[in-house]
Design a protein around this motif. Sequence first.
Motif, PDB file in Angstrom:
ATOM      1  N   VAL A   1       1.389   5.998  10.595  1.00 39.36           N
ATOM      2  CA  VAL A   1       1.661   7.317  10.943  1.00 39.36           C
ATOM      3  C   VAL A   1       1.378   7.708   8.924  1.00 39.36           C
ATOM      4  CG1 VAL A   1       2.257   6.810  13.450  1.00 39.36           C
ATOM      5  CG2 VAL A   1       3.727   6.948  10.829  1.00 39.36           C
ATOM      6  N   THR A   2       0.836   8.017   7.551  1.00 40.94           N
ATOM      7  CA  THR A   2       1.867   8.147   6.706  1.00 40.94           C
ATOM      8  C   THR A   2       1.557   9.411   7.043  1.00 40.94           C
ATOM      9  OG1 THR A   2       1.102   5.948   5.509  1.00 40.94           O
ATOM     10  CG2 THR A   2       1.300   8.114   5.132  1.00 40.94           C
ATOM     11  N   ASP A   3       0.178   9.870   6.675  1.00 42.92           N
ATOM     12  CA  ASP A   3      -0.319  11.457   7.121  1.00 42.92           C
ATOM     13  C   ASP A   3       0.074  12.295   7.765  1.00 42.92           C
ATOM     14  OD1 ASP A   3      -2.356  10.647   4.996  1.00 42.92           O
ATOM     15  OD2 ASP A   3      -3.816  10.530   6.970  1.00 42.92           O
ATOM     16  N   LYS A   4       0.828  11.536   9.504  1.00 41.45           N
ATOM     17  CA  LYS A   4       1.330  12.521  10.442  1.00 41.45           C
ATOM     18  C   LYS A   4       2.934  12.727   9.504  1.00 41.45           C
ATOM     19  CE  LYS A   4      -0.745  12.011  14.787  1.00 41.45           C
ATOM     20  NZ  LYS A   4      -0.292  11.418  15.780  1.00 41.45           N
ATOM     21  N   VAL A   5       3.555  11.602   8.843  1.00 42.70           N
ATOM     22  CA  VAL A   5       4.740  12.011   8.571  1.00 42.70           C
ATOM     23  C   VAL A   5       5.033  12.972   7.810  1.00 42.70           C
ATOM     24  CG1 VAL A   5       6.308  10.477   7.434  1.00 42.70           C
ATOM     25  CG2 VAL A   5       5.319   9.802   9.454  1.00 42.70           C
TER      26      VAL A   5
ATOM     27  N   THR B   1       0.880  -1.436  -0.230  1.00 43.06           N
ATOM     28  CA  THR B   1       0.006   0.102  -0.382  1.00 43.06           C
ATOM     29  C   THR B   1       0.290   1.691  -0.190  1.00 43.06           C
ATOM     30  OG1 THR B   1       0.121   0.116   2.224  1.00 43.06           O
ATOM     31  CG2 THR B   1      -1.758  -1.099   0.951  1.00 43.06           C
ATOM     32  N   GLY B   2       2.208   1.306   0.179  1.00 44.78           N
ATOM     33  CA  GLY B   2       2.826   2.480   0.932  1.00 44.78           C
ATOM     34  C   GLY B   2       2.937   3.113   1.275  1.00 44.78           C
ATOM     35  N   ARG B   3       1.762   2.408   2.768  1.00 48.69           N
ATOM     36  CA  ARG B   3       1.555   3.514   3.926  1.00 48.69           C
ATOM     37  C   ARG B   3       3.250   3.021   4.694  1.00 48.69           C
ATOM     38  NH1 ARG B   3      -2.542   6.573   3.616  1.00 48.69           N
ATOM     39  NH2 ARG B   3      -2.713   7.372   5.323  1.00 48.69           N
ATOM     40  N   ILE B   4       2.908   4.151   6.031  1.00 53.67           N
ATOM     41  CA  ILE B   4       3.972   4.037   6.088  1.00 53.67           C
ATOM     42  C   ILE B   4       3.383   4.015   7.960  1.00 53.67           C
ATOM     43  CG2 ILE B   4       5.634   5.639   7.768  1.00 53.67           C
ATOM     44  CD1 ILE B   4       5.893   7.747   5.248  1.00 53.67           C
ATOM     45  N   TYR B   5       3.963   3.123   9.097  1.00 55.01           N
ATOM     46  CA  TYR B   5       3.586   2.545   9.994  1.00 55.01           C
ATOM     47  C   TYR B   5       4.390   2.676  11.348  1.00 55.01           C
ATOM     48  CZ  TYR B   5       0.131   0.270   7.511  1.00 55.01           C
ATOM     49  OH  TYR B   5      -1.481  -0.240   6.386  1.00 55.01           O
ATOM     50  N   VAL B   6       4.564   3.157  12.141  1.00 55.81           N
ATOM     51  CA  VAL B   6       5.088   2.344  13.062  1.00 55.81           C
ATOM     52  C   VAL B   6       4.905   1.375  13.794  1.00 55.81           C
ATOM     53  CG1 VAL B   6       5.467   3.295  16.064  1.00 55.81           C
ATOM     54  CG2 VAL B   6       5.422   5.073  13.906  1.00 55.81           C
ATOM     55  N   ALA B   7       6.420   0.643  13.498  1.00 55.76           N
ATOM     56  CA  ALA B   7       6.091  -0.711  14.452  1.00 55.76           C
ATOM     57  C   ALA B   7       6.567  -1.409  15.660  1.00 55.76           C
ATOM     58  CB  ALA B   7       5.930  -1.827  12.779  1.00 55.76           C
ATOM     59  N   ARG B   8       5.474  -2.036  15.478  1.00 52.96           N
ATOM     60  CA  ARG B   8       6.466  -2.862  17.265  1.00 52.96           C
ATOM     61  C   ARG B   8       6.784  -4.278  16.519  1.00 52.96           C
ATOM     62  NH1 ARG B   8       5.148  -5.499  22.413  1.00 52.96           N
ATOM     63  NH2 ARG B   8       2.916  -4.868  21.862  1.00 52.96           N
ATOM     64  N   PHE B   9       8.128  -4.049  16.877  1.00 54.85           N
ATOM     65  CA  PHE B   9       8.518  -6.062  16.574  1.00 54.85           C
ATOM     66  C   PHE B   9       8.818  -6.482  17.444  1.00 54.85           C
ATOM     67  CE2 PHE B   9       9.376  -2.882  13.117  1.00 54.85           C
ATOM     68  CZ  PHE B   9       9.101  -4.137  11.917  1.00 54.85           C
ATOM     69  N   GLY B  10       8.647  -8.036  17.446  1.00 52.45           N
ATOM     70  CA  GLY B  10       9.634  -9.079  18.513  1.00 52.45           C
ATOM     71  C   GLY B  10      10.561  -9.382  18.365  1.00 52.45           C
ATOM     72  N   LYS B  11      11.633 -10.340  19.024  1.00 58.38           N
ATOM     73  CA  LYS B  11      12.381 -10.630  19.283  1.00 58.38           C
ATOM     74  C   LYS B  11      12.567 -11.238  17.860  1.00 58.38           C
ATOM     75  CE  LYS B  11      13.393 -11.243  24.188  1.00 58.38           C
ATOM     76  NZ  LYS B  11      13.504 -12.461  25.049  1.00 58.38           N
ATOM     77  N   ASN B  12      11.852 -11.911  17.284  1.00 58.39           N
ATOM     78  CA  ASN B  12      12.364 -13.250  16.090  1.00 58.39           C
ATOM     79  C   ASN B  12      11.489 -12.242  14.288  1.00 58.39           C
ATOM     80  OD1 ASN B  12       9.343 -12.778  16.208  1.00 58.39           O
ATOM     81  ND2 ASN B  12       9.113 -15.302  15.935  1.00 58.39           N
ATOM     82  N   GLY B  13      11.603 -11.041  14.958  1.00 61.35           N
ATOM     83  CA  GLY B  13      10.838  -9.930  14.064  1.00 61.35           C
ATOM     84  C   GLY B  13       9.813  -9.899  13.346  1.00 61.35           C
ATOM     85  N   ASP B  14       8.698 -10.413  13.740  1.00 63.82           N
ATOM     86  CA  ASP B  14       7.927 -10.460  13.727  1.00 63.82           C
ATOM     87  C   ASP B  14       6.585  -9.313  14.311  1.00 63.82           C
ATOM     88  OD1 ASP B  14       7.576 -13.050  12.839  1.00 63.82           O
ATOM     89  OD2 ASP B  14       6.544 -13.508  14.668  1.00 63.82           O
ATOM     90  N   VAL B  15       6.086  -8.500  13.395  1.00 66.64           N
ATOM     91  CA  VAL B  15       5.068  -7.056  13.916  1.00 66.64           C
ATOM     92  C   VAL B  15       4.105  -7.849  15.040  1.00 66.64           C
ATOM     93  CG1 VAL B  15       3.827  -5.448  12.815  1.00 66.64           C
ATOM     94  CG2 VAL B  15       5.282  -6.724  11.752  1.00 66.64           C
ATOM     95  N   LEU B  16       4.429  -7.614  16.143  1.00 64.91           N
ATOM     96  CA  LEU B  16       3.518  -7.174  17.512  1.00 64.91           C
ATOM     97  C   LEU B  16       2.455  -6.365  16.923  1.00 64.91           C
ATOM     98  CD1 LEU B  16       5.973  -7.939  19.676  1.00 64.91           C
ATOM     99  CD2 LEU B  16       4.982  -9.296  18.728  1.00 64.91           C
TER     100      LEU B  16
END
Length: 72
Positions: free
Chosen positions: A32-36, A12-27
């Motif tokens: 935050v696209t519009d804010k960025v 989609t090209g959207r920008i996210y703030v993401a929290r990743f787990g130890k193995n790289g999974d998105v938690l």
Amino acid sequence: MSKLDLAISEMTGRIYVARFGKNGDVLEKTDVTDKVIGHLIRHMEIVETFEYTCGAGTLIFIPSDQEAPNGH
């Protein structure tokens, strides 16, 4: 402990703030696209830089009180 980072959706090209787990999974992710984009434009206004060039190309910000070159 999880890692907080910026990520972009390849679909989609959207920008996210993401929290990743130890193995790289998105938690968890927040779009935050519009804010960025809003903050980038404000930054360009503050530092009076209206052009930003990177490997992907050139981003040109034209303030609303100015006319765009070449009819853009």
